[in-house]
Write a protein that holds these residues in place. Sequence first.
Motif, PDB file in Angstrom:
ATOM      1  N   MET A 132      58.503  52.302  33.705  1.00 40.27           N
ATOM      2  CA  MET A 132      59.826  51.736  33.969  1.00 40.27           C
ATOM      3  C   MET A 132      60.518  51.237  32.704  1.00 40.27           C
ATOM      4  SD  MET A 132      59.256  49.659  37.581  1.00 40.27           S
ATOM      5  CE  MET A 132      57.692  48.897  37.184  1.00 40.27           C
ATOM      6  N   GLY A 133      59.860  51.343  31.539  1.00 37.47           N
ATOM      7  CA  GLY A 133      60.443  50.878  30.294  1.00 37.47           C
ATOM      8  C   GLY A 133      60.348  49.380  30.083  1.00 37.47           C
ATOM      9  N   PHE A 134      59.369  48.736  30.736  1.00 41.98           N
ATOM     10  CA  PHE A 134      59.136  47.300  30.567  1.00 41.98           C
ATOM     11  C   PHE A 134      58.086  47.071  29.476  1.00 41.98           C
ATOM     12  CE2 PHE A 134      60.666  45.269  34.747  1.00 41.98           C
ATOM     13  CZ  PHE A 134      61.525  46.312  35.030  1.00 41.98           C
ATOM     14  N   ASP A 135      57.977  45.834  28.994  1.00 41.51           N
ATOM     15  CA  ASP A 135      56.954  45.471  28.008  1.00 41.51           C
ATOM     16  C   ASP A 135      55.621  45.250  28.732  1.00 41.51           C
ATOM     17  OD1 ASP A 135      55.315  44.411  26.082  1.00 41.51           O
ATOM     18  OD2 ASP A 135      56.644  42.772  25.510  1.00 41.51           O
ATOM     19  N   PRO A 136      54.603  46.056  28.438  1.00 44.78           N
ATOM     20  CA  PRO A 136      53.320  45.912  29.137  1.00 44.78           C
ATOM     21  C   PRO A 136      52.670  44.547  28.934  1.00 44.78           C
ATOM     22  CG  PRO A 136      53.425  48.022  27.995  1.00 44.78           C
ATOM     23  CD  PRO A 136      54.602  47.220  27.533  1.00 44.78           C
ATOM     24  N   ASN A 137      52.862  43.928  27.740  1.00 46.66           N
ATOM     25  CA  ASN A 137      52.251  42.627  27.503  1.00 46.66           C
ATOM     26  C   ASN A 137      52.826  41.558  28.437  1.00 46.66           C
ATOM     27  OD1 ASN A 137      50.530  43.476  25.430  1.00 46.66           O
ATOM     28  ND2 ASN A 137      50.889  41.598  24.282  1.00 46.66           N
ATOM     29  N   VAL A 138      54.138  41.645  28.713  1.00 48.74           N
ATOM     30  CA  VAL A 138      54.745  40.713  29.668  1.00 48.74           C
ATOM     31  C   VAL A 138      54.154  40.950  31.056  1.00 48.74           C
ATOM     32  CG1 VAL A 138      56.884  39.948  30.765  1.00 48.74           C
ATOM     33  CG2 VAL A 138      56.889  40.542  28.343  1.00 48.74           C
ATOM     34  N   ILE A 141      31.180  41.088  46.497  1.00 47.14           N
ATOM     35  CA  ILE A 141      31.431  39.741  45.967  1.00 47.14           C
ATOM     36  C   ILE A 141      32.910  39.438  46.166  1.00 47.14           C
ATOM     37  CG2 ILE A 141      31.381  38.253  43.932  1.00 47.14           C
ATOM     38  CD1 ILE A 141      29.107  39.958  42.859  1.00 47.14           C
ATOM     39  N   TYR A 142      33.209  38.405  46.964  1.00 50.04           N
ATOM     40  CA  TYR A 142      34.582  38.080  47.331  1.00 50.04           C
ATOM     41  C   TYR A 142      34.997  36.697  46.826  1.00 50.04           C
ATOM     42  CZ  TYR A 142      33.361  41.899  50.441  1.00 50.04           C
ATOM     43  OH  TYR A 142      32.915  43.092  50.928  1.00 50.04           O
ATOM     44  N   SER A 143      34.236  36.128  45.936  1.00 52.96           N
ATOM     45  CA  SER A 143      34.518  34.794  45.407  1.00 52.96           C
ATOM     46  C   SER A 143      35.901  34.736  44.775  1.00 52.96           C
ATOM     47  CB  SER A 143      33.462  34.411  44.369  1.00 52.96           C
ATOM     48  OG  SER A 143      33.829  33.217  43.714  1.00 52.96           O
ATOM     49  N   THR A 144      36.684  33.719  45.156  1.00 55.44           N
ATOM     50  CA  THR A 144      38.004  33.568  44.530  1.00 55.44           C
ATOM     51  C   THR A 144      37.880  33.051  43.100  1.00 55.44           C
ATOM     52  OG1 THR A 144      38.240  31.352  45.496  1.00 55.44           O
ATOM     53  CG2 THR A 144      39.191  33.193  46.718  1.00 55.44           C
ATOM     54  N   ALA A 145      36.726  32.501  42.744  1.00 51.71           N
ATOM     55  CA  ALA A 145      36.538  31.969  41.388  1.00 51.71           C
ATOM     56  C   ALA A 145      36.715  33.049  40.327  1.00 51.71           C
ATOM     57  CB  ALA A 145      35.157  31.332  41.265  1.00 51.71           C
ATOM     58  N   MET A 146      36.244  34.263  40.628  1.00 48.39           N
ATOM     59  CA  MET A 146      36.327  35.328  39.619  1.00 48.39           C
ATOM     60  C   MET A 146      37.774  35.750  39.371  1.00 48.39           C
ATOM     61  SD  MET A 146      34.596  38.403  41.831  1.00 48.39           S
ATOM     62  CE  MET A 146      35.306  38.972  43.373  1.00 48.39           C
ATOM     63  N   PHE A 147      38.658  35.518  40.345  1.00 49.05           N
ATOM     64  CA  PHE A 147      40.061  35.872  40.140  1.00 49.05           C
ATOM     65  C   PHE A 147      40.787  34.831  39.287  1.00 49.05           C
ATOM     66  CE2 PHE A 147      39.021  38.395  43.920  1.00 49.05           C
ATOM     67  CZ  PHE A 147      39.370  39.640  43.438  1.00 49.05           C
ATOM     68  N   VAL A 148      40.318  33.585  39.340  1.00 48.99           N
ATOM     69  CA  VAL A 148      40.842  32.581  38.413  1.00 48.99           C
ATOM     70  C   VAL A 148      40.462  32.972  36.988  1.00 48.99           C
ATOM     71  CG1 VAL A 148      40.731  30.161  37.718  1.00 48.99           C
ATOM     72  CG2 VAL A 148      40.784  30.751  40.142  1.00 48.99           C
ATOM     73  N   VAL A 149      39.208  33.381  36.804  1.00 54.73           N
ATOM     74  CA  VAL A 149      38.759  33.839  35.477  1.00 54.73           C
ATOM     75  C   VAL A 149      39.577  35.046  35.031  1.00 54.73           C
ATOM     76  CG1 VAL A 149      36.825  34.823  34.183  1.00 54.73           C
ATOM     77  CG2 VAL A 149      36.424  32.954  35.797  1.00 54.73           C
ATOM     78  N   ALA A 150      39.747  36.027  35.925  1.00 53.52           N
ATOM     79  CA  ALA A 150      40.507  37.232  35.580  1.00 53.52           C
ATOM     80  C   ALA A 150      41.943  36.882  35.202  1.00 53.52           C
ATOM     81  CB  ALA A 150      40.491  38.211  36.757  1.00 53.52           C
ATOM     82  N   ALA A 151      42.554  35.947  35.931  1.00 51.61           N
ATOM     83  CA  ALA A 151      43.937  35.546  35.640  1.00 51.61           C
ATOM     84  C   ALA A 151      44.050  34.904  34.270  1.00 51.61           C
ATOM     85  CB  ALA A 151      44.430  34.580  36.719  1.00 51.61           C
ATOM     86  N   LEU A 152      43.097  34.036  33.940  1.00 49.17           N
ATOM     87  CA  LEU A 152      43.121  33.379  32.626  1.00 49.17           C
ATOM     88  C   LEU A 152      42.927  34.397  31.504  1.00 49.17           C
ATOM     89  CD1 LEU A 152      41.072  30.151  33.482  1.00 49.17           C
ATOM     90  CD2 LEU A 152      43.551  30.369  33.198  1.00 49.17           C
ATOM     91  N   ILE A 153      42.056  35.387  31.730  1.00 53.18           N
ATOM     92  CA  ILE A 153      41.871  36.452  30.731  1.00 53.18           C
ATOM     93  C   ILE A 153      43.161  37.241  30.552  1.00 53.18           C
ATOM     94  CG2 ILE A 153      40.658  38.620  30.233  1.00 53.18           C
ATOM     95  CD1 ILE A 153      38.212  37.429  31.686  1.00 53.18           C
ATOM     96  N   ALA A 154      43.837  37.547  31.657  1.00 55.70           N
ATOM     97  CA  ALA A 154      45.100  38.292  31.590  1.00 55.70           C
ATOM     98  C   ALA A 154      46.164  37.515  30.815  1.00 55.70           C
ATOM     99  CB  ALA A 154      45.601  38.606  32.997  1.00 55.70           C
ATOM    100  N   ILE A 155      46.205  36.191  31.009  1.00 54.35           N
ATOM    101  CA  ILE A 155      47.162  35.374  30.263  1.00 54.35           C
ATOM    102  C   ILE A 155      46.844  35.422  28.769  1.00 54.35           C
ATOM    103  CG2 ILE A 155      47.921  32.985  29.869  1.00 54.35           C
ATOM    104  CD1 ILE A 155      47.592  32.578  32.935  1.00 54.35           C
ATOM    105  N   LEU A 156      45.561  35.367  28.436  1.00 53.28           N
ATOM    106  CA  LEU A 156      45.160  35.516  27.028  1.00 53.28           C
ATOM    107  C   LEU A 156      45.599  36.866  26.476  1.00 53.28           C
ATOM    108  CD1 LEU A 156      41.526  34.061  26.719  1.00 53.28           C
ATOM    109  CD2 LEU A 156      43.581  33.270  25.527  1.00 53.28           C
ATOM    110  N   LEU A 157      45.386  37.906  27.270  1.00 51.78           N
ATOM    111  CA  LEU A 157      45.800  39.246  26.841  1.00 51.78           C
ATOM    112  C   LEU A 157      47.304  39.304  26.599  1.00 51.78           C
ATOM    113  CD1 LEU A 157      43.745  41.561  29.217  1.00 51.78           C
ATOM    114  CD2 LEU A 157      43.510  41.399  26.743  1.00 51.78           C
ATOM    115  N   GLY A 158      48.064  38.660  27.479  1.00 50.95           N
ATOM    116  CA  GLY A 158      49.509  38.681  27.339  1.00 50.95           C
ATOM    117  C   GLY A 158      49.979  38.040  26.049  1.00 50.95           C
TER     118      GLY A 158
END
Length: 426
Positions: A51-57, A316-333
């Motif tokens: 779509m022509g967006f910035d992938p990091n955003v 494995i359905y733990s919501t804890a791992m999605f908090v970790v994944a979200a924080l990693i994604a913010i670091l990546l951004g």
Amino acid sequence: MSLIPQWREVSATPGAVVAPDERLPWPQTAALGVQHVIAMFGATVLAPILMGFDPNVAILMSGIGTLIFFVMVGGKVPSYLGSSFAFIGVVIAASGYAGSGPNANLGVALGGIVACGALYTAIGLLVMAIGTKWIESLMPPVVTGAVVAVIGLNLAGIPVKNMAPTGFDAWMQAVTFVSVGLVAVYTRGMTQRLLILVGLIVASIVYAILTNGLGMGKPIDLSGIANAAWFGAPNFAAPVFDGKAMLLIAPVAIILVAENLGHIKAVSAMTGRDLDRYMGRAFVGDGVATMVSGASGGTGVTTYAENIGVMAATKIYSTAMFVVAALIAILLGFSPKFGALIQAIPLAVMGGVSIVVFGLIAVAGAKIWVDNRVDFSDNTNLIVAAVTLVLGTGDFTLKFGGFALGGIGTATFGAILLHALLRKRG
């Protein structure tokens, strides 16, 4: 409802189900978070590029959106929010994007995405007020299962057609999905539960040996990692509210509702827990996350079937791992270097992983049918499912003047309308 759940720590017993309110020890939970980042990364980056967006955003907003969703559902529903492919057709139509480089009319598209998020949030508030009966009447299991399956099938062409430019790359895709399959079947314990991540690493090592070592294909280039800065802000952008674009893009909310409804039904079936009471909160969380993303220069977001597929494979359905994944994604951004590391993964290897993950999405849709005992001897169910699958897989497109409704859209609306037309009353 507590905003932050108190996860009960459990051991990594082979084959055991880890519930949303449970978690493995933090080191293992962190590794699972990395796996979910890998699962969402390809699609979350590819959608903004198309779509022509910035992938990091987009990566940054996927992390922030996931945390917004987590707070809205009180940590009760395991989900990751990533870039939605349902926006691609309407964003291109609204912005006139030519297909390469930055989108010159990005602001107009962002205004439409914010409007879509607002409509989605309103639907969520309505569900919180009066329940889900009216949605379930419009979208029973035969419809939601078909829509979820179609999303995986519609995306299938991306890795097959666009991520294997050479014959060698096609073979490497095969090596990758075979590697994931071998890990899934022949390993045990945490290795088996990290099947996507381990399979990707194994395939990347094989790729490096064959290319960097033996010169058989395009070698892995690590210079981007060395040259990238550790920290840096992505290219934020502001929305422009254009009436025509908003009317064009806002109806995507219906597709997001169908996706989210199907995803929550799928997770309910897999976990054995009734998550319907969180449906309205989930819609609001997804809607608010879409508005925040659109207001910042990111794509619209949706609960990701890719990550649901990973949960189905790992149990494995733990919501804890999605908090970790979200924080990693913010670091990546905010970190070009982290982004460069993941982007160094060979396209063919990412394509092979995508084949597995998109296939798991399609199977998750079929699982909704099985778990809800959808009766295919009933011609209503048979026709709705059959037509929906072909509309979505074949990318059937309907045009209304300058507006084009692509395969996922026609399949979603087609399934809803067909069921309403064909279902037997009284």
